[in-house]
Scaffold this active site. Sequence first.
Site, PDB file in Angstrom:
ATOM      1  N   LYS A   1       0.829  -1.206   0.000  1.00 23.43           N
ATOM      2  CA  LYS A   1       0.000   0.000   0.000  1.00 23.43           C
ATOM      3  C   LYS A   1       0.864   1.257   0.000  1.00 23.43           C
ATOM      4  O   LYS A   1       0.462   2.304  -0.514  1.00 23.43           O
ATOM      5  CB  LYS A   1      -0.939  -0.014   1.212  1.00 23.43           C
ATOM      6  CG  LYS A   1      -1.869  -1.230   1.267  1.00 23.43           C
ATOM      7  CD  LYS A   1      -2.739  -1.329   0.034  1.00 23.43           C
ATOM      8  CE  LYS A   1      -3.693  -2.507   0.090  1.00 23.43           C
ATOM      9  NZ  LYS A   1      -3.047  -3.798  -0.169  1.00 23.43           N
TER      10      LYS A   1
ATOM     11  N   PHE B   1     -21.399  -9.348  15.738  1.00 21.46           N
ATOM     12  CA  PHE B   1     -21.036 -10.056  14.504  1.00 21.46           C
ATOM     13  C   PHE B   1     -20.172 -11.292  14.809  1.00 21.46           C
ATOM     14  O   PHE B   1     -19.267 -11.640  14.046  1.00 21.46           O
ATOM     15  CB  PHE B   1     -20.318  -9.127  13.522  1.00 21.46           C
ATOM     16  CG  PHE B   1     -21.177  -8.004  13.025  1.00 21.46           C
ATOM     17  CD1 PHE B   1     -22.090  -8.212  12.003  1.00 21.46           C
ATOM     18  CD2 PHE B   1     -21.089  -6.748  13.595  1.00 21.46           C
ATOM     19  CE1 PHE B   1     -22.895  -7.177  11.549  1.00 21.46           C
ATOM     20  CE2 PHE B   1     -21.897  -5.700  13.151  1.00 21.46           C
ATOM     21  CZ  PHE B   1     -22.794  -5.916  12.132  1.00 21.46           C
TER      22      PHE B   1
ATOM     23  N   ASN C   1      -6.790  -3.419  -5.993  1.00 19.72           N
ATOM     24  CA  ASN C   1      -6.826  -4.871  -5.817  1.00 19.72           C
ATOM     25  C   ASN C   1      -6.535  -5.535  -7.148  1.00 19.72           C
ATOM     26  O   ASN C   1      -7.297  -5.396  -8.109  1.00 19.72           O
ATOM     27  CB  ASN C   1      -8.195  -5.310  -5.284  1.00 19.72           C
ATOM     28  CG  ASN C   1      -8.388  -4.893  -3.840  1.00 19.72           C
ATOM     29  OD1 ASN C   1      -7.636  -5.299  -2.963  1.00 19.72           O
ATOM     30  ND2 ASN C   1      -9.380  -4.059  -3.595  1.00 19.72           N
TER      31      ASN C   1
ATOM     32  N   GLU D   1      -6.669   2.071  -2.641  1.00 18.79           N
ATOM     33  CA  GLU D   1      -5.799   0.950  -2.970  1.00 18.79           C
ATOM     34  C   GLU D   1      -6.233   0.373  -4.308  1.00 18.79           C
ATOM     35  O   GLU D   1      -7.296   0.709  -4.826  1.00 18.79           O
ATOM     36  CB  GLU D   1      -5.853  -0.143  -1.895  1.00 18.79           C
ATOM     37  CG  GLU D   1      -7.216  -0.791  -1.738  1.00 18.79           C
ATOM     38  CD  GLU D   1      -7.250  -1.825  -0.619  1.00 18.79           C
ATOM     39  OE1 GLU D   1      -6.223  -1.998   0.060  1.00 18.79           O
ATOM     40  OE2 GLU D   1      -8.304  -2.451  -0.424  1.00 18.79           O
TER      41      GLU D   1
ATOM     42  N   GLU E   1      -2.578   7.487   7.834  1.00 12.93           N
ATOM     43  CA  GLU E   1      -3.150   8.508   6.962  1.00 12.93           C
ATOM     44  C   GLU E   1      -4.335   9.167   7.644  1.00 12.93           C
ATOM     45  O   GLU E   1      -4.902   8.629   8.611  1.00 12.93           O
ATOM     46  CB  GLU E   1      -3.571   7.915   5.614  1.00 12.93           C
ATOM     47  CG  GLU E   1      -4.699   6.916   5.680  1.00 12.93           C
ATOM     48  CD  GLU E   1      -5.027   6.310   4.317  1.00 12.93           C
ATOM     49  OE1 GLU E   1      -4.162   6.351   3.419  1.00 12.93           O
ATOM     50  OE2 GLU E   1      -6.142   5.784   4.163  1.00 12.93           O
TER      51      GLU E   1
ATOM     52  N   GLU F   1      -9.768   1.365  -5.900  1.00 16.42           N
ATOM     53  CA  GLU F   1     -10.707   1.788  -4.868  1.00 16.42           C
ATOM     54  C   GLU F   1     -10.402   3.211  -4.422  1.00 16.42           C
ATOM     55  O   GLU F   1      -9.231   3.606  -4.299  1.00 16.42           O
ATOM     56  CB  GLU F   1     -10.657   0.833  -3.680  1.00 16.42           C
ATOM     57  CG  GLU F   1     -10.990  -0.606  -4.071  1.00 16.42           C
ATOM     58  CD  GLU F   1     -11.192  -1.516  -2.871  1.00 16.42           C
ATOM     59  OE1 GLU F   1     -10.844  -1.099  -1.746  1.00 16.42           O
ATOM     60  OE2 GLU F   1     -11.698  -2.628  -3.067  1.00 16.42           O
TER      61      GLU F   1
END
Length: 660
Positions: free
Chosen positions: A114, A346, A288, A286, A197, A272
């Site tokens: 990245k 979750f 993919n 990023e 960031e 993205e």
Amino acid sequence: MKILIANRGEIAVRIARTAREMGIATIAVYSDADRDALHVRRCDEAIHIGPSDSAASYLVIPRIVEAAIRAGATLVHPGYGFLAENAALARAVERAGLCWVGPHPEAIEQMGSKIEARRLAAEAGVPVIPGFDSSQDPAALAAAADRIGYPVMLKASAGGGGKGIRVAMSAAEFATGLRDARAESIRAFADDAMFVERFVERPRHIEVQVVGDRYGNVIQLGTRECSVQRRHQKLIEEAPALGIPDETRGALHSAAVSLALAIGYDNAGTVEFIVDAETGAFYFLEMNTRLQVEHTVTELVTGIDLVEWQIRIAGGEALPQTQAEIRVRGHAIEARLNAEDPWNGFAPQTGRISAIGLPAGIRWDSGIAAGSEVTPYYDSMLAKLIATGADRDIARRKMLAAIDTLLVAGLRTNQGFLRWLLTHPKVVSGSVTTRFIDEEMVDEVSLPKSPPIERIARLAALGTLAAADRKRARDHSPWTALGMARFTPHRGLRHVCLDHADGRVEVAVAGDTGSYQIDGEQGWRARLTAGALEVEHAGSIARYPIFIGDGRVCLTCEGSGYEFRWVAREERWLAGSDHDASAAGALRAPFPGLVTSIEVAVGDEVHEGDIIVVLEAMKMLHSLSASGHGTVAAIHIEAGTSVESGAALVTFEIETTEFS
């Protein structure tokens, strides 16, 4: 020609489908846990590659390549996840003389870091979020966070799939966030390099599908909206993205193509972006270098089979269409069906799928079938439902109808949660950010209320009795129903006793042959149709997807699945089973998992919020923390060992403390 699919689950099934349509024989790989998995059965051949743990099977490059050579494969498709963005696998496949279905290894390496991807994006003129990636020293990273200004996001350089990411809202949270993100990154990617960031507080997640060939051509296939997320993992995806001005949409397309051209990209990939919902500004997130989970919505609005394009491009063909020939028509929505309990943090769920009833009129991409075992070793996603329509509202309503008529029995899923999402006013209006779920789930008033379990139990009882009465009529035997009901001194009264996850319910029913009295209330009629229970009461008729068998009744009501077990007559008067797995003073495993670390020792005093144990389940780390004050009395586990759901992990000496 043969293709080896170096993956599992729904993506392996999906790749195999296209390969068969192209006349290409398919080869699956499988671990011990996946010996009977659907993707194994859907391929022409299958090769065993090791134990259940993915680190010893799906992630071992020599085993993948050896399996391909052994089976006589000519192509290797990595799917997504696992080794899909691993340049070492791509090179190993090419060294073996096989065709790699993906971009060239250098592109994977450039975008796999990245940090490097940020640099290349900036050089290509693509806007990037202000950040820091010049050092891995914790003090330097913390100093950079202070300069950038909180909140900041800590991200794994090798990350993907929402792993290795933490948000620090203040300097006090930075050290813990860095530690947790690095630990998760090491386990997922064997790399703990991080960067910092600025955290965009009202972000939308927008992406652009790109495809390139080996002749320097790159085109884009439109945008996707992926803002409905939890824990940085997507739940709802749509194409095209919503409410983007034409000028911004064009700029997104151009930025994505520019980056792909800059690295000579030569297969399917996704660029993205974060779009600031307040200002409309967008930033590179990023790239993919693989197929995305959500590629399906792009396929449905463009009419393009992306897997077929991948295979043709890998074989040396040029792009099948030019940019001018691409048309985006209608709208498509994808919902990810996960084995998890949304109302319990979750928490991942495991178990055996006992039955599946599929809705009509939608696309169903899945790696499960009746009898499939859902284990803690892999990702929690079970399937994807994809609906399309002439416009977004039609697609959304078709998706809701599909969720209401879907039946997945055997374990808890997020089915009802998906329904709540798709009916939420912010989702309906398309005004969500990636923080939507976190913000809405804080407000309990806005959360959906499940129907009373007594109401669901009535439906389950009606289903069992309708089935028994139908069988009795067919067998001409008055004794068929005695296995699940008992007669009492009240003439015609039968008691159906049902166990479910939260307790036991007994329903008193009178009548038969489809007309019943329930708990003294007259006027119920029920009959079984193909895969559904049809109930008439108080002037209305409703249908509920249902499965009855193996001593259980499973049904869907208001978009949620429920499962009950019939309690035989001889079981009813035994001592009640313990349905409460969280005895006072004990921290118990909320789900099966691997103990990755124990953060306390016997005698330690703990306070609310202190992390006690960290479990790994379904490729994610879960920190279990104290919800009160106490002293550690005993530790019942060791790091590196597996535990079952409900297992006692740590016990405490407490007065009025609970732990969760």
